[in-house]
Design an enzyme around this catalytic site. Sequence first.
Site, short mmCIF file in Angstrom:
data_model
loop_
_atom_site.label_atom_id
_atom_site.label_comp_id
_atom_site.label_asym_id
_atom_site.label_seq_id
_atom_site.Cartn_x
_atom_site.Cartn_y
_atom_site.Cartn_z
N ASP A 1 66.76 -19.47 7.67
CA ASP A 1 67.37 -18.75 8.78
C ASP A 1 68.85 -19.16 8.81
O ASP A 1 69.17 -20.33 9.00
CB ASP A 1 66.67 -19.14 10.09
CG ASP A 1 67.20 -18.38 11.30
OD1 ASP A 1 68.33 -17.86 11.25
OD2 ASP A 1 66.47 -18.31 12.31
N CYS B 1 79.41 -3.66 7.53
CA CYS B 1 79.60 -2.29 7.05
C CYS B 1 79.34 -1.30 8.18
O CYS B 1 78.68 -0.28 8.01
CB CYS B 1 78.72 -2.00 5.84
SG CYS B 1 76.96 -2.34 6.06
#
Length: 340
Positions: free
Chosen positions: A193, A265
């Site tokens: 993680d 993005c």
Amino acid sequence: MLTQLKAKSEGKLAKQICKVVLDHFEKQYSKELGDAWNTVREILTSPSCWQYAVLLNRFNYPFELEKDLHLKGYHTLSQGSLPNYPKSVKCYLSRTPGRIPSERHQIGNLKKYYLLNAASLLPVLALELRDGEKVLDLCAAPGGKSIALLQCACPGYLHCNEYDSLRLRWLRQTLESFIPQPLINVIKVSELDGRKMGDAQPEMFDKVLVDAPCSNDRSWLFSSDSQKASCRISQRRNLPLLQIELLRSAIKALRPGGILVYSTCTLSKAENQDVISEILNSHGNIMPMDIKGIARTCSHDFTFAPTGQECGLLVIPDKGKAWGPMYVAKLKKSWSTGKW
């Protein structure tokens, strides 16, 4: 070799734009981008206008392909105008839409090139990796930016992390497809993680890239399931919190004097500028670095959002420059907090 994949292009054209997502974008981005949104929307909703850059693999250099690219009118990104642009990086762009075929993964054979959205190379270039440095790619799958980093320099240690198990397999295959065995030995791949990386490896790295999970506007716009798309709209508001937590972890993993690059993005201000502003406001030892020079020297290849990006750059899709969305911010850690 440069025959376009018409079947794939037609497949993309056959995809249906998800009206729920487009309406959501229309409401948000018309406010955030102003008049620029009209052109951005036109490009994002027209896959036939999309372009693909060709990043050559220096570990299995395709000399014949390079000749073909020149003959077809391709040119190299920035043509050496960027400061500290690595000579080993050869990324070819075309002004016209289309793509060359992807190479298949073959065990034991290195691929010669990687297809990518050219704007995704900017975070890698902003990091300015040098030989021997220790670098962390915190959210590394599918592996394109890790591959690009290794085109820039030979790090002393590259840690590629990916929390999602399916994407992790994709990452491993990408690395195996492009990187020779001697260099693979300096690469570590993990499934941690990312929010815990800083505690696991405090002040370990000279450079950190956080290409964060985000809305991924291009992909989301063509969601086939409207119900799932609607659900994602409500979940989207949680992304900035995740991105901030990843950045805080990355800062812990970064040595004093080290450089961190954050990228997404998406066009979303909440996931871009607002995230960076929160980090700067809550971390006195983190300073923004000016990367406006990239916009000045790359304006012939990319279109950048004109306003609202105080601490970063936002590449927006434009006619003849259908790259992006891609947000990039560069930060420097001044001193250690000593708190893990």
